[in-house]
Write an enzyme that holds these catalytic residues in place. Structure first.
Site, short mmCIF file in Angstrom:
data_model
loop_
_atom_site.label_atom_id
_atom_site.label_comp_id
_atom_site.label_asym_id
_atom_site.label_seq_id
_atom_site.Cartn_x
_atom_site.Cartn_y
_atom_site.Cartn_z
N PRO A 17 -17.05 15.02 -53.42
CA PRO A 17 -16.02 14.98 -54.45
C PRO A 17 -16.32 16.03 -55.53
O PRO A 17 -17.46 16.45 -55.69
CB PRO A 17 -16.14 13.57 -55.02
CG PRO A 17 -17.55 13.18 -54.75
CD PRO A 17 -17.94 13.85 -53.48
N SER A 263 -25.18 14.31 -63.91
CA SER A 263 -25.22 14.42 -62.46
C SER A 263 -24.21 13.48 -61.81
O SER A 263 -23.66 12.60 -62.47
CB SER A 263 -26.61 14.12 -61.94
OG SER A 263 -26.81 12.73 -61.94
N LYS A 264 -24.02 13.68 -60.53
CA LYS A 264 -23.06 12.86 -59.79
C LYS A 264 -23.44 11.39 -59.85
O LYS A 264 -22.60 10.52 -59.80
CB LYS A 264 -22.99 13.33 -58.34
CG LYS A 264 -22.47 14.76 -58.24
CD LYS A 264 -21.95 15.09 -56.87
CE LYS A 264 -21.27 16.46 -56.93
NZ LYS A 264 -20.58 16.84 -55.73
N ARG A 265 -24.71 11.11 -59.94
CA ARG A 265 -25.19 9.72 -59.93
C ARG A 265 -25.00 9.03 -61.29
O ARG A 265 -24.95 7.81 -61.35
CB ARG A 265 -26.68 9.68 -59.57
CG ARG A 265 -26.94 10.06 -58.17
CD ARG A 265 -27.24 8.85 -57.29
NE ARG A 265 -26.83 9.09 -55.93
CZ ARG A 265 -26.01 8.32 -55.23
NH1 ARG A 265 -25.51 7.23 -55.78
NH2 ARG A 265 -25.68 8.60 -54.00
N ASP A 266 -24.93 9.83 -62.36
CA ASP A 266 -24.91 9.24 -63.71
C ASP A 266 -23.73 8.32 -63.94
O ASP A 266 -23.85 7.31 -64.62
CB ASP A 266 -24.88 10.34 -64.77
CG ASP A 266 -26.24 11.00 -64.90
OD1 ASP A 266 -27.24 10.32 -64.61
OD2 ASP A 266 -26.30 12.18 -65.28
#
Ligand code: GLU
Length: 511
Positions: A17, A263-266
């Site tokens: 994404p 980041s994407k995880r945040d």
């Protein structure tokens, strides 16, 4: 600024994404193109087949549709410089790698990945880092170190090879960046990057530079994470004998606490989306939330993103797309990272929400009410929205601020009851009920006047009586102006609610 016709591009790799940092990069490119009457291109950089993720390209396209960011040329629209998907341009890159081989700017390298990882380990043991560079290449398996005969033999045996860039030794390169101004680097700190892989595909660096040249890109506006690639890119332009575009590397988006890149995880960890749209990982099935699904208006999302790294030079904060185009300039993009503020994102949505007409919001709220089984006229919804919209940031929050218009309370917030239902509340509310039963003009102003006059006449505490009344009408101490609620639910419902409240809450014993 250079005098070339402005042509800019957004060049994502469909590896998952699109992060909001990527949306911001595309947005700045779009604003820049529109501002200068140029063209904005969407090019898909999918040369790394191992990182291909199904659905990612479609996701990227849908995200921009939602944001209102349009492309003049690209994978969806086509255009005179196509194809715009690198996998479809595959055949043309080899020629450019060969041009570099011929001019002595590139060489063949036959080292296997096992050999290279052995070397890396060996270096690590000596607390060093292995780099394929001007010094190390002399000992390695490549066409610069081996004799012509050895190289020919390797070719005959069909030994797999890559093509690497021959990084000049100990040269200072001075580069200009529109945001960072002068950037200087010594080539001895750089490695001989692979330009062409053994699978017959170019790497990002080669394909990116070749395409930017062939598509006549005038300005490369991209994320700061690509700044380390700039010297190689500049040297590639030089090696080909092409004019370099202008470069602008955008500052990073930082975590809300300012510690490192967002980041994407945040997102899911910290409770806010980092993607424009919801994304379902095709492999794991894991779902990441998106701004669209969380109830953000695209205009608010775009406005918020625009100001994360750029400022108009004055105090203005609210900009629709046309205003952004008008106000945008690369010179006002900051050098340092911009801290992402989830509360500010909500603030922007609130600003856009309160500027929408009650009618428009009613249309958006109606399906939610239907889902809850509430049947009511659109006129009523419009009136309710006018009373509560100041209190919400999202359309879906309207329910929590308005359910009591539709539903008679069955229970009463225990904390409020304990604190606000006093010994004489029963008596007071019973009297108010009688008072209300006699009123014909049930307008908010009229009821307010009569009830308040009665409280004053009897020298009662305004706050105490009003709180008790709100408790029986709403069920809790919440909601907009109480007399507006009373007017809207009407006389019969008001009297029924009071009666029910008196029955359930009863008389409180003294003490
Ligand atoms: N394909 C690169 C990316 O995924 C493009 C970087 C650039 O704009 O040069 O971001």
């Amino acid at each position: 600024m250079n005098t070339r016709k402005v042509r800019v591009r957004f060049a994502p790799s469909p590896t998952g994404p699109l992060h909001i940092g990527g949306v911001r990069t595309a947005l700045y490119n779009f604003l820049f193109a529109r501002k200068h009457g140029g063209k904005f291109i969407l090019r898909i950089e999918d040369t790394d087949q191992t990182r291909f993720v199904p659905g990612a390209e479609e996701y990227i396209i849908e995200s921009f549709k939602w944001c209102g960011i349009q492309f003049d040329e690209g994978v969806t629209t086509g255009g005179p410089y196509g194809p715009y998907r690198q996998s479809e341009r595959k055949a043309m890159y080899r020629k450019y790698a060969e041009m570099l081989l011929e001019s002595g700017n590139a060489y063949y390298a036959f080292d296997t990945s096992e050999e290279l990882s052995e070397l890396r380990k060996l270096f690590e043991k000596k607390k060093k880092t292995f780099t394929y560079n001007a010094f190390e290449r002399k000992q390695l398996k490549n066409s610069l170190a081996l004799s012509k005969q050895e190289v020919d033999e390797l070719f005959e045996k069909k030994t797999p090879y890559v093509i690497r860039f021959k990084m000049p030794e100990n040269e200072i390169i001075i580069m200009n960046d529109l945001i960072r101004e002068k950037v200087e680097v010594n080539t001895s700190t750089l490695d001989d990057k692979i330009l062409f892989k053994s699978d017959g595909m170019p790497t990002y660096h080669l394909a990116n530079v070749v395409d930017d040249h062939l598509m006549e890109i005038s300005h490369v506006i991209r994320g700061e994470e690509w700044l380390p690639s700039l010297p190689l890119h500049v040297l590639l332009y030089k090696a080909f004998g092409w004019d370099t575009p202008e470069f602008a590397h955008l500052p990073l988006l930082l975590k809300p606490d300012g510690n490192g890149k967002l980041s994407k995880r945040d997102g899911d960890r910290l409770g806010f989306p980092v993607f424009p749209l919801q994304w379902k990982d095709p492999k794991t099935g894991e779902i990441s939330t998106g701004y669209r699904e969380d109830g953000y208006f695209p205009e608010a999302f775009v406005n918020m993103l625009a100001l994360l790294g750029w400022n108009p030079g004055d105090e203005r904060e609210l900009f629709i797309m046309e205003e952004l185009i008008e106000a945008f300039s690369i010179e006002r993009v900051g050098k340092s990272g911009s801290r992402f503020d989830p509360e500010k994102a909500k603030w922007f949505n609130h600003q856009y929400l309160i500027r929408k007409s009650d009618e428009e919001l009613a249309d958006l709220f109606s399906p939610i009410l239907k889902e809850k089984g509430i049947e009511t006229s659109i006129e009523t919804i419009i009136r309710i929205i006018s009373l509560v919209k100041e209190r919400v940031a999202f359309v879906h929050e309207l329910w929590d601020q308005s359910y009591f218009f539709f539903i008679r309370p069955e229970d009463y917030d225990p904390k409020t009851v304990k604190k606000r239902w006093k010994t004489d509340s029963y008596e007071h509310i019973s009297r108010i009920k009688e008072l209300l039963a006699d009123i014909d003009d049930f307008s908010s102003e009229n009821i307010e006047k009569i009830v308040k006059a009665w409280i004053e006449e009897n020298e009662l505490g305004m706050g105490a009586v009003m709180n008790a009344l709100r408790l029986v009408i709403v069920g809790a101490l919440k909601g907009p102006h109480l007399f507006s609620i009373i007017e809207l639910i009407g006389k019969n419902e008001t009297l029924a609610r009071i009666e029910n409240g008196l029955k359930v809450l009863g008389k409180k014993e003294t003490g």
